[in-house]
Enzyme design. Structure first.
Site, short mmCIF file in Angstrom:
data_model
loop_
_atom_site.label_atom_id
_atom_site.label_comp_id
_atom_site.label_asym_id
_atom_site.label_seq_id
_atom_site.Cartn_x
_atom_site.Cartn_y
_atom_site.Cartn_z
N LYS A 71 13.18 -0.55 -27.59
CA LYS A 71 12.55 -0.88 -28.87
C LYS A 71 11.63 -2.10 -28.73
O LYS A 71 10.48 -2.07 -29.18
CB LYS A 71 13.65 -1.15 -29.90
CG LYS A 71 13.18 -1.14 -31.33
CD LYS A 71 14.40 -1.21 -32.24
CE LYS A 71 15.32 -2.33 -31.79
NZ LYS A 71 16.60 -2.38 -32.51
N THR A 73 10.42 -3.34 -25.95
CA THR A 73 9.37 -2.96 -25.02
C THR A 73 8.26 -2.20 -25.74
O THR A 73 7.06 -2.44 -25.51
CB THR A 73 9.97 -2.11 -23.89
OG1 THR A 73 11.04 -2.84 -23.30
CG2 THR A 73 8.95 -1.76 -22.84
N ARG A 94 12.33 -11.41 -32.44
CA ARG A 94 13.39 -12.43 -32.58
C ARG A 94 13.51 -13.26 -31.32
O ARG A 94 13.13 -12.84 -30.23
CB ARG A 94 14.73 -11.75 -32.86
CG ARG A 94 14.85 -11.21 -34.27
CD ARG A 94 16.02 -10.27 -34.39
NE ARG A 94 15.75 -9.02 -33.67
CZ ARG A 94 16.63 -8.10 -33.40
NH1 ARG A 94 17.90 -8.27 -33.73
NH2 ARG A 94 16.29 -7.00 -32.76
N LYS A 105 24.68 -9.89 -17.57
CA LYS A 105 23.28 -9.96 -17.17
C LYS A 105 22.44 -9.62 -18.39
O LYS A 105 22.63 -8.59 -19.01
CB LYS A 105 23.03 -8.96 -16.04
CG LYS A 105 21.61 -8.90 -15.51
CD LYS A 105 21.61 -7.99 -14.26
CE LYS A 105 20.23 -7.38 -14.03
NZ LYS A 105 19.20 -8.38 -13.71
N ALA A 273 22.46 -8.72 -36.24
CA ALA A 273 22.07 -7.48 -36.93
C ALA A 273 23.26 -6.82 -37.61
O ALA A 273 23.11 -5.81 -38.26
CB ALA A 273 21.41 -6.52 -35.94
N PHE A 301 19.17 -3.05 -33.89
CA PHE A 301 19.95 -1.81 -33.81
C PHE A 301 19.09 -0.57 -34.12
O PHE A 301 17.88 -0.58 -33.91
CB PHE A 301 21.15 -1.87 -34.76
CG PHE A 301 22.19 -2.90 -34.39
CD1 PHE A 301 22.36 -3.35 -33.08
CD2 PHE A 301 23.05 -3.41 -35.35
CE1 PHE A 301 23.34 -4.27 -32.75
CE2 PHE A 301 24.03 -4.34 -35.03
CZ PHE A 301 24.18 -4.77 -33.72
N PHE A 381 10.62 7.84 -19.39
CA PHE A 381 11.39 7.53 -18.18
C PHE A 381 10.99 8.51 -17.09
O PHE A 381 10.63 9.65 -17.37
CB PHE A 381 12.90 7.64 -18.44
CG PHE A 381 13.48 6.41 -19.09
CD1 PHE A 381 13.23 6.14 -20.43
CD2 PHE A 381 14.25 5.51 -18.37
CE1 PHE A 381 13.74 5.01 -21.04
CE2 PHE A 381 14.78 4.38 -18.98
CZ PHE A 381 14.52 4.13 -20.31
N TRP A 409 5.88 0.71 -20.41
CA TRP A 409 6.77 0.06 -19.46
C TRP A 409 6.10 0.02 -18.09
O TRP A 409 6.09 -1.01 -17.43
CB TRP A 409 8.12 0.80 -19.40
CG TRP A 409 9.12 0.10 -18.53
CD1 TRP A 409 9.97 -0.90 -18.92
CD2 TRP A 409 9.35 0.32 -17.14
NE1 TRP A 409 10.72 -1.31 -17.84
CE2 TRP A 409 10.36 -0.60 -16.74
CE3 TRP A 409 8.80 1.18 -16.18
CZ2 TRP A 409 10.83 -0.65 -15.44
CZ3 TRP A 409 9.27 1.11 -14.88
CH2 TRP A 409 10.28 0.21 -14.52
#
Lengths: 554, 554
Positions: A71, A73, A94, A105, A273, A301, A381, A409
């Site tokens: 989201k 990205t 945010r 990580k 959220a 979310f 992807f 991406w």
């Protein structure tokens, strides 16, 4: 293949004054923090009052899955793409919470070629906003215990203090504490605890305040406890609101950074959220709208929680209205919604995409209910197959919505130009934005409306105590919107119920009043407000390398 | 008469890049925080290695009294005066703690016409250094409890954890807490508590570290607990030092601001002057020395505590040697030492000055013992009479030291030019600086040496447990200096014993190991490491005025 952090470090950042200049802000109009971060000055913001507003675009998503939807990205990629096709676009996202980065990580703002920089700073102290929220929150807490210590003129019931303390750290040992121990000099012993800073009502207030005066008004209204007679005790009663405002003065100014493609990004505020509304600050969004043709922002979310709260809380309060919505989906996430395990996502499974698309369809229908023009962004992807993409596209088309392939991406803004063009087309159409419920609806009916119309619950379950509490608040606070705290993984309160469940019972276990933020929180299930560190925390590996770069944070 | 804050707000501040340029630092060499604050970049500091060092001047004082001595004011005034007489001078002072400003009326850096600005920022979040210390400290704390929660492989004894948590807030209710309550998911219940951030060993470490690598080495050595077998458990054992260093990376860079006369001031670090050494950072002092002819710095409390620790801890560790010492005294404070009540200070009382001068004399003798050229700065008050000033001057002259009238509070640097000339004269003399004790002396003997030679105690009292603890540390930590934690109001441990008591018993009630900071703390009497708020905290009155200025903070 370069990692996100390698790409971020290789960024050809421009001096932040240059980014500000692109927004029409001179060097005196920013408060620099180093050479790549700045706050926009109060004077600049005060001077924008009369300007027309650009168009607001909301990026939201299907229910999140471990497969990742991208989201943020997409928000970054779309912003860069809009700039590429000749629009002056600013993104609003945010700030990151510091604490969790030392647990799992984490970090990052966006990914791949669609990121905001400087990434390391943004995941550490950044411009200090969260520390300011922590200080303001904890000053109020100290003033409560101090008031009791010195005689308790307000007759605060120490058993009914709801204001806890906060820390920007994953520290489970602080969830439940007994404080005030050690004898009379140390105050009055009582049970309390700590939440993580992003769960603070002060954070929600900072993000909903229109200006400093509104900030102080909201702080003043915070209810911290009940007296023994049952009367609410506020920050105003404790004379804490002035000092809290002073601590938050700089934090209220939006932070300016840049994308990898040197486009402006306002990164400001970061409320939870779940028990809060999960959006960046109103002041940043408004500022960006007055400085740009397009403002791309995101909500936390999935659309059931994030978009609903963005619209019914933030837009309602701030008088904002998005002119287009981007619903982010991935083939992988639809396959998970269709029953495929994470380990098997690389294998083609067109039927699973079709089954899982029920989740996408539900979100499309819900967003249509708000009267908003909509596009589905298919975040690409490498393992996606053409047949799978077709299945996704057909599901969207069945609802009259275009699904557009995005490769930001891998390619940055160039990979999201089709999406940008569709957004411009949608934003040029007449819009018909309507809130889900009016202010005048009762608190209980607001909960039922969200549950049945957005989540498609059959009914709402609540104990008599919860119903009684809502009834008590109705007179003074009945006009407030409701902030639902529910698992993000399902439309229901059961995180395992993927797809598009319906007719279930939604349990509301607890309700909380956030009178300063200006909403009533309805908690459906267990909500964690202070995370813990895992067995092997990321902190074990985080260190500076010989060049002074941060290792292990990402 | 203008108040300090009115003078500060009316300051003709120059852009911070201009102040940096006067130090020979270009715009790329600073990290600005707004337009009037900046950090000096790591690259600039790394590039200073080969430069000659300027002359270091220490400003210290007689024992503090409620009458006020004006040590910081004199530091600022002397710095401005040195610049006025043609020397390139930089001052180095400590940062203010945020928490206490919300308790008593406080704030300020200097006073009158001898101040450092921007005053409001310096008393609020400034550049975030203290927040970074808080985060690093509390990350280590969270990692201790997390380690125990996940199986306690190091076999940490939960009853013998000495690492508490910190908050930059006056919050007495957090002094003693029980944490880890609420069931197995929340860790292991145990007793602990919070100190104020300036009391953190991390703050002392930040101020003694020579560079990032040294910082991490010191963090690594912090002892946080004992195992059940009695073995010390360190931050290194918990793999916390790397992440703590990352959190402190920016905080290690010195902060550049300016005096009212636009001279450079490095304001960096702020360890407690009781359980820590009470000086600004080594890195700031060294940086200033390489950029200036003269560096004027101050130490906390009176010379018995502050100067002794500055010399025996900071100078010993950092290889620094002051070339002159300024001992600040006032007629008023000598009168209090001579038995006059605060309410009666305005009336002339030459005999009281003569009686109280015994305190001044003792400090002169002590500082002479370090082999340091010395001048007494008489910080002028309007009520001082000529006869009183003569009495003070005679007392100093009897010890072979000049006492010089200073009016920097009223006049700025012009009021301290005589002092500046005397400092230049003294600094040009051959100096013979010697530490009070060698590293090789035992810990116990170091305590006795300070107590008998500086405080003039007859003997030191300590329980067998304290003696035993020191003996245990002797093998591994016996080379460390000792950091005395004692009341600042008297040479003895009794704050009411003004003047120059001698032959008393000095009680050492407790000893603590600060293996990261690199000293052993000897606690003589009650030391408060977490203040409380008063009945009517300043926070009640602190607010923004209509112009956005902070009211009530000063």
């Amino acid at each position: 293949m370069l990692t996100d952090i390698e790409i971020a470090r290789a960024a050809a950042k421009r001096p932040i004054a240059e980014i500000a200049a692109r927004l029409g802000i001179g060097a005196e109009g920013i408060l620099p923090y180093g050479h790549d971060k700045a706050k926009i000055s109060p004077e600049v913001i005060a001077g924008l009052g009369g300007r027309p507003m650009g168009r607001l675009v909301l990026v939201t998503a299907i229910n999140p899955t471990p497969a990742g939807e991208g989201k943020t990205t997409t928000t970054v990629g779309l912003g860069d793409a809009l700039n590429r096709i000749g629009q002056r676009a600013t993104i609003c996202i945010r700030e990151a919470s510091l604490g969790p980065n030392f647990g799992m990580k984490g970090g990052a703002a966006g990914g791949g070629r669609a990121q905001v920089v400087p990434m390391e700073d943004m995941n550490l102290h950044f411009t200090g906003d969260f520390h300011a929220v922590t200080s303001a929150h904890n000053l109020l807490a100290a003033m409560i215990d101090n008031h009791i210590h010195w005689g308790n003129a307000l007759d605060i019931d120490p058993r009914r203090i709801t204001w806890r303390r906060v820390m920007d750290m994953n520290d489970r040992a602080l969830r439940d504490v007994v404080l005030g121990l050690g004898g009379p000099a140390n105050g009055v012993p009582r049970e309390s605890g700590f939440d993580i800073t992003v769960a603070s009502e002060v954070m929600a207030i900072l993000c909903l305040a229109g200006d400093l005066a509104d900030l102080q008004d909201r702080l003043r209204r915070i209810v911290v406890a009940r007296s023994r007679a049952g009367r609410p005790v506020t920050a105003r009663d404790l004379h804490a609101d002035g000092a809290m405002t002073v601590l938050l003065r700089d934090a209220l100014q939006p932070n300016l950074v840049q994308t990898l493609e040197n486009n402006p990004a306002l990164v400001h505020g970061g409320p939870f959220a779940n028990i809060a509304h999960g959006c960046n600050s109103v002041i940043a969004t408004r500022t960006a709208l007055r400085l740009s043709d397009y403002v791309v922002t995101e909500a936390g979310f999935g659309a059931d929680l994030g978009a609903e709260k963005f619209l019914d809380i933030k837009c309602r309060k701030a008088g904002l209205a998005p002119e287009a919505v981007v619903l982010v989906a991935t083939v992988r996430a639809l396959k998970m919604n269709g029953g495929v395990a994470k380990a098997d996502l690389a294998a083609e499974d067109v039927d699973a995409v079709r089954r899982g698309a029920i989740n996408l369809t539900r979100h499309i229908q819900n967003l249509r209910g708000f009267g908003l023009p909509l596009v589905v962004a298919v975040n690409h992807f490498a393992t996606d197959t053409e047949a799978e993409i077709d299945a996704l596209t057909e599901a969207a088309a069945a609802e009259g919505v275009r699904a557009i392939q995005c490769r930001h991406w891998a390619m940055g803004g160039a990979g999201a130009e089709d999406l940008a063009r569709e957004v411009v087309r949608l934003a040029g159409q007449p819009s018909d934005f309507r809130l889900l419920y009016p202010d005048s609806m009762t608190l209980w009916d607001k909960i039922v409306t969200i549950a049945t119309r957005i989540y498609r619950a059959g009914h709402v379950e609540a104990s008599p105590a919860v119903r009684q509490q809502l009834a008590e608040w109705q007179a003074d606070h009945g006009h407030l919107p409701v902030c639902m705290a529910k698992t993000p993984y399902s439309f229901s309160a059961d995180p395992a119920a993927l797809g598009a469940p319906e007719g279930f019972a939604l349990p509301v276990r607890e309700v909380r009043l956030a009178a300063g933020a200006g909403f009533v929180v309805a908690i459906c299930g267990d909500i964690m407000t202070m995370p813990g560190l895992p067995r092997e925390p990321a902190a074990n590996r985080i260190r500076l390398d010989a060049a002074g770069n941060v290792e292990g944070l990402f």
